[in-house]
Design a protein around this motif. Structure first.
Motif, short mmCIF file in Angstrom:
data_model
loop_
_atom_site.label_atom_id
_atom_site.label_comp_id
_atom_site.label_asym_id
_atom_site.label_seq_id
_atom_site.Cartn_x
_atom_site.Cartn_y
_atom_site.Cartn_z
N UNK A 174 0.83 -1.20 0.00
CA UNK A 174 0.00 0.00 0.00
C UNK A 174 0.86 1.25 0.00
N UNK A 175 0.37 2.28 -0.63
CA UNK A 175 1.06 3.57 -0.66
C UNK A 175 0.19 4.59 0.05
N UNK A 176 0.72 5.17 1.13
CA UNK A 176 -0.05 6.16 1.88
C UNK A 176 -1.17 5.51 2.66
N UNK A 177 -0.83 4.61 3.57
CA UNK A 177 -1.84 3.87 4.31
C UNK A 177 -2.57 4.71 5.34
N UNK A 178 -2.34 6.02 5.31
CA UNK A 178 -3.19 6.92 6.07
C UNK A 178 -2.70 7.31 7.44
N UNK A 179 -1.67 6.62 7.95
CA UNK A 179 -1.22 6.96 9.29
C UNK A 179 0.20 6.44 9.47
N UNK A 180 1.04 7.26 10.10
CA UNK A 180 2.45 6.89 10.26
C UNK A 180 2.62 5.68 11.16
N UNK A 181 1.59 5.31 11.94
CA UNK A 181 1.78 4.16 12.82
C UNK A 181 1.56 2.83 12.10
N UNK A 182 1.29 2.89 10.80
CA UNK A 182 1.36 1.66 9.99
C UNK A 182 2.84 1.43 9.73
N UNK A 183 3.51 0.83 10.67
CA UNK A 183 4.96 0.66 10.61
C UNK A 183 5.34 -0.74 11.03
N UNK A 184 6.40 -1.26 10.44
CA UNK A 184 6.87 -2.60 10.77
C UNK A 184 8.24 -2.57 11.44
N UNK A 185 8.52 -1.50 12.13
CA UNK A 185 9.84 -1.38 12.74
C UNK A 185 9.84 -1.50 14.25
N UNK A 186 8.67 -1.59 14.87
CA UNK A 186 8.63 -1.59 16.33
C UNK A 186 9.04 -2.92 16.92
N UNK A 187 8.76 -4.01 16.21
CA UNK A 187 9.13 -5.32 16.71
C UNK A 187 8.25 -5.84 17.82
N UNK A 189 5.02 -7.60 19.24
CA UNK A 189 4.05 -8.51 18.64
C UNK A 189 2.62 -7.99 18.64
N UNK A 190 2.27 -7.09 19.56
CA UNK A 190 0.91 -6.59 19.62
C UNK A 190 0.75 -5.24 18.93
N UNK A 191 1.80 -4.75 18.28
CA UNK A 191 1.75 -3.40 17.71
C UNK A 191 0.74 -3.29 16.58
N UNK A 192 0.41 -4.39 15.91
CA UNK A 192 -0.56 -4.34 14.82
C UNK A 192 -1.88 -3.76 15.30
N UNK A 193 -2.24 -4.05 16.53
CA UNK A 193 -3.54 -3.63 17.04
C UNK A 193 -3.61 -2.13 17.33
N UNK A 194 -2.46 -1.44 17.25
CA UNK A 194 -2.46 0.02 17.43
C UNK A 194 -2.45 0.74 16.08
N UNK A 195 -2.39 -0.01 14.99
CA UNK A 195 -2.39 0.61 13.67
C UNK A 195 -3.74 1.26 13.40
N UNK A 196 -3.71 2.41 12.78
CA UNK A 196 -4.94 3.11 12.43
C UNK A 196 -5.80 2.26 11.51
N UNK A 197 -7.08 2.12 11.87
CA UNK A 197 -8.01 1.35 11.05
C UNK A 197 -8.00 -0.14 11.31
N UNK A 198 -7.16 -0.59 12.24
CA UNK A 198 -7.07 -2.02 12.56
C UNK A 198 -7.75 -2.29 13.90
N UNK A 199 -8.64 -3.27 13.93
CA UNK A 199 -9.33 -3.67 15.16
C UNK A 199 -8.93 -5.10 15.49
N UNK A 200 -8.70 -5.35 16.76
CA UNK A 200 -8.29 -6.68 17.21
C UNK A 200 -9.24 -7.24 18.24
N UNK A 201 -9.29 -8.55 18.33
CA UNK A 201 -9.91 -9.26 19.45
C UNK A 201 -8.78 -9.99 20.15
N UNK A 202 -8.37 -9.46 21.28
CA UNK A 202 -7.14 -9.95 21.90
C UNK A 202 -5.97 -9.49 21.05
#
Length: 304
Positions: A174-187, A189-202
């Motif tokens: 994707x290009x310009x996924x809308x938010x800088x927190x769409x990042x793969x550098x934090x390492x 394991x739960x960081x995906x759930x803080x991405x803008x537009x992403x909802x998690x169950x657990x």
């Protein structure tokens, strides 16, 4: 002229396929992945559209692959990193977008890479600078280092990805996924759930909603590895390419909204395998082909 007949993809003993310099149109079929004896594929100098199917990654015997001088769109699939016999790759003079994937670095026999004249490419893997005859595409530089794990080729042509790796591959496409927190550098394991537009169950990703966010690029085949998804909305963006066949992996998906983009190609049969689907919206794209009778198998649909 015309599209490449499906009968070509039924030639199971085919080792060499050369359709260069014709006036063929249409998109490349995912069925090419069934021709596992192929050692050389050259379909350059035509007018092919749509994206490069991820199923090219199943062609473990291919040493030469050329799709140059067409009108192909979308990202270069990371699954090409599974072509362990590949020595020469030519994707030049198309309309490909996103990153030149890091997974190509794992191909020890790869010596020639051509990706120039693809204005939408944003960066290339640093390892490619060491490849014979590699000419960096004009106006772009090496990709910044990433902590995303690299897919290592093995005897299995389709790498097994964790949800984190899969989402990072989606992010790359994707290009310009809308938010800088769409990042793969934090390492984390739960960081995906803080991405803008992403909802998690657990810790499971259940919803992705990036509607009307001026998102470009293409839908990565790796999306099909995020098997916990129940809702996917990417409507009102600028996505190109086709719906990846791997979407069939989203077995719990109940809502799919890809409306108002610039998706091309036919509606993948994998869509009709999503038996829990209740909402399907593909309005306002540039999709072609006919509607499949398999839609009748989606008995839970309430809105189409």
């Amino acid at each position: 002229t015309g599209s490449i007949s499906d009968s070509v993809w039924s030639l199971s003993k085919l080792e060499v396929l050369n359709l260069d310099m014709n006036s063929m149109t249409g998109s490349l079929s995912s069925k090419i992945g069934e021709l596992t004896k192929l050692s050389s594929v050259s379909i350059s100098g035509n007018s092919l559209t749509g994206s490069i199917p991820s199923e090219f990654g199943l062609l473990a015997s291919v040493s030469e692959l050329s799709l140059s001088n067409n009108a192909l769109v979308g990202s270069i699939p990371s699954e090409l990193g599974s072509l362990i016999s590949l020595t020469s790759l030519d994707l030049s003079s198309n309309s490909l977008t996103g990153r030149v994937p890091d997974e190509l670095c794992d191909l020890t026999q790869l010596s020639e890479v051509s990706v120039y004249s693809n204005p939408g490419l944003v960066c290339y893997a640093s390892c490619l600078s060491t490849k014979t005859s590699f000419i960096p595409p004009s106006g772009i530089s090496e990709c910044a280092p990433t902590e995303t794990p690299t897919v290592v080729p093995s005897s299995s042509p389709t790498p097994i990805l964790t949800p984190e790796e899969a989402m990072c591959n989606v992010q790359k496409g994707l290009i310009g996924s809308g938010d800088e927190n769409w990042s793969c550098t934090s390492g984390e394991p739960n960081s995906l759930c803080s991405w803008s537009g992403v909802t998690c169950a657990g810790t499971d990703v259940t919803e992705i909603s990036l509607s009307s966010g001026s998102v470009g690029g293409s839908i990565s085949p790796s999306l099909g590895r995020v098997t916990t998804l129940t809702s996917l909305s990417l409507s009102g963006n600028e996505l190109t390419g086709s719906i990846p066949a791997s979407i069939s992996g989203l077995v719990d998906l109940t809502s799919l909204d890809l409306s108002t983009n610039d998706l091309t190609g036919s509606i993948s049969d994998s869509v009709w395998s999503l038996s829990k689907l209740e909402v399907l919206n593909l309005d306002m794209n540039s999709m072609t082909g006919s509607l499949s009778s398999k839609i009748g198998e989606l008995t839970k649909l309430s809105s189409v």
